[in-house]
Design a protein around this motif. Structure first.
Motif, mmCIF file in Angstrom:
data_model
loop_
_atom_site.group_PDB
_atom_site.id
_atom_site.type_symbol
_atom_site.label_atom_id
_atom_site.label_comp_id
_atom_site.label_asym_id
_atom_site.label_seq_id
_atom_site.Cartn_x
_atom_site.Cartn_y
_atom_site.Cartn_z
ATOM 1 N N GLU A 186 11.642 21.458 -35.816
ATOM 2 C CA GLU A 186 12.046 20.393 -36.741
ATOM 3 C C GLU A 186 10.962 19.323 -36.855
ATOM 4 O O GLU A 186 10.721 18.785 -37.935
ATOM 5 C CB GLU A 186 13.364 19.763 -36.301
ATOM 6 C CG GLU A 186 14.572 20.626 -36.555
ATOM 7 C CD GLU A 186 14.813 20.889 -38.025
ATOM 8 O OE1 GLU A 186 14.750 19.944 -38.840
ATOM 9 O OE2 GLU A 186 15.054 22.051 -38.375
ATOM 10 N N LYS A 229 8.180 20.767 -39.093
ATOM 11 C CA LYS A 229 8.595 21.310 -40.385
ATOM 12 C C LYS A 229 7.870 20.627 -41.536
ATOM 13 O O LYS A 229 7.673 19.415 -41.532
ATOM 14 C CB LYS A 229 10.099 21.152 -40.545
ATOM 15 C CG LYS A 229 10.655 21.838 -41.772
ATOM 16 C CD LYS A 229 12.155 21.967 -41.762
ATOM 17 C CE LYS A 229 12.864 20.663 -41.747
ATOM 18 N NZ LYS A 229 14.304 20.787 -41.959
ATOM 19 N N ASP A 230 7.481 21.418 -42.499
ATOM 20 C CA ASP A 230 6.791 20.923 -43.691
ATOM 21 C C ASP A 230 7.841 20.522 -44.723
ATOM 22 O O ASP A 230 8.567 21.359 -45.230
ATOM 23 C CB ASP A 230 5.882 22.019 -44.244
ATOM 24 C CG ASP A 230 5.122 21.582 -45.478
ATOM 25 O OD1 ASP A 230 5.047 20.373 -45.748
ATOM 26 O OD2 ASP A 230 4.601 22.466 -46.175
ATOM 27 N N ASP A 231 7.898 19.238 -45.036
ATOM 28 C CA ASP A 231 8.873 18.732 -45.996
ATOM 29 C C ASP A 231 8.284 18.573 -47.390
ATOM 30 O O ASP A 231 8.799 17.837 -48.211
ATOM 31 C CB ASP A 231 9.432 17.380 -45.541
ATOM 32 C CG ASP A 231 10.343 17.513 -44.344
ATOM 33 O OD1 ASP A 231 10.945 18.585 -44.175
ATOM 34 O OD2 ASP A 231 10.453 16.542 -43.589
ATOM 35 N N SER A 232 7.206 19.289 -47.671
ATOM 36 C CA SER A 232 6.547 19.132 -48.973
ATOM 37 C C SER A 232 7.386 19.676 -50.124
ATOM 38 O O SER A 232 7.117 19.377 -51.271
ATOM 39 C CB SER A 232 5.178 19.810 -48.959
ATOM 40 O OG SER A 232 5.321 21.199 -48.775
ATOM 41 N N ASP A 233 8.417 20.474 -49.817
ATOM 42 C CA ASP A 233 9.258 21.005 -50.883
ATOM 43 C C ASP A 233 10.368 20.037 -51.290
ATOM 44 O O ASP A 233 11.114 20.295 -52.214
ATOM 45 C CB ASP A 233 9.857 22.346 -50.469
ATOM 46 C CG ASP A 233 10.729 22.249 -49.232
ATOM 47 O OD1 ASP A 233 10.548 21.300 -48.445
ATOM 48 O OD2 ASP A 233 11.577 23.136 -49.039
ATOM 49 N N VAL A 234 10.463 18.899 -50.600
ATOM 50 C CA VAL A 234 11.454 17.886 -50.940
ATOM 51 C C VAL A 234 11.001 17.177 -52.217
ATOM 52 O O VAL A 234 9.884 16.704 -52.315
ATOM 53 C CB VAL A 234 11.618 16.866 -49.792
ATOM 54 C CG1 VAL A 234 12.557 15.753 -50.196
ATOM 55 C CG2 VAL A 234 12.111 17.559 -48.544
ATOM 56 N N GLN A 235 11.887 17.143 -53.196
ATOM 57 C CA GLN A 235 11.550 16.515 -54.467
ATOM 58 C C GLN A 235 12.043 15.078 -54.510
ATOM 59 O O GLN A 235 13.106 14.763 -53.992
ATOM 60 C CB GLN A 235 12.160 17.292 -55.628
ATOM 61 C CG GLN A 235 11.539 18.650 -55.835
ATOM 62 C CD GLN A 235 12.104 19.324 -57.069
ATOM 63 O OE1 GLN A 235 13.288 19.254 -57.328
ATOM 64 N NE2 GLN A 235 11.233 19.958 -57.812
ATOM 65 N N THR A 236 11.263 14.238 -55.126
ATOM 66 C CA THR A 236 11.656 12.841 -55.282
ATOM 67 C C THR A 236 12.589 12.705 -56.487
ATOM 68 O O THR A 236 12.726 13.629 -57.295
ATOM 69 C CB THR A 236 10.433 11.937 -55.504
ATOM 70 O OG1 THR A 236 9.833 12.285 -56.748
ATOM 71 C CG2 THR A 236 9.423 12.078 -54.375
#
Length: 77
Positions: free
Chosen positions: A31, A34-41
């Motif tokens: 956790e 974890k890469d959170d780059s796929d979270v969209q604003t």
């Protein structure tokens, strides 16, 4: 035996990391990494590109945000 985080996950305080405690430790580590780059604003979900908005004229950016149903005063570019 200590784990990656020392004895932090030695939950029963027996001085050993059990397989369950080790699994919890690795889940925690996963956790953290974890890469959170796929979270969209909110902007991206509204179909707007934050990079393009930065280069727009103030009035043009305000209009684009209003057209997307967003409050332009909530964003600082």
């Amino acid at each position: 035996m200590k784990g990656i985080f020392g004895s932090m996950f030695d939950l029963n305080h027996d001085g050993n990391i059990s397989p369950l405690e080790s699994a919890m430790e690795f889940t925690f580590l996963n956790e953290l990494l974890k890469d959170d780059s796929d979270v969209q604003t909110e902007l991206e979900l509204s179909g707007l590109n934050p990079d393009e908005l930065e280069f727009m004229d103030v009035d043009e950016r305000r209009k684009a945000l209003e057209d997307a149903g967003l409050d332009p005063d909530e964003y600082d570019f």
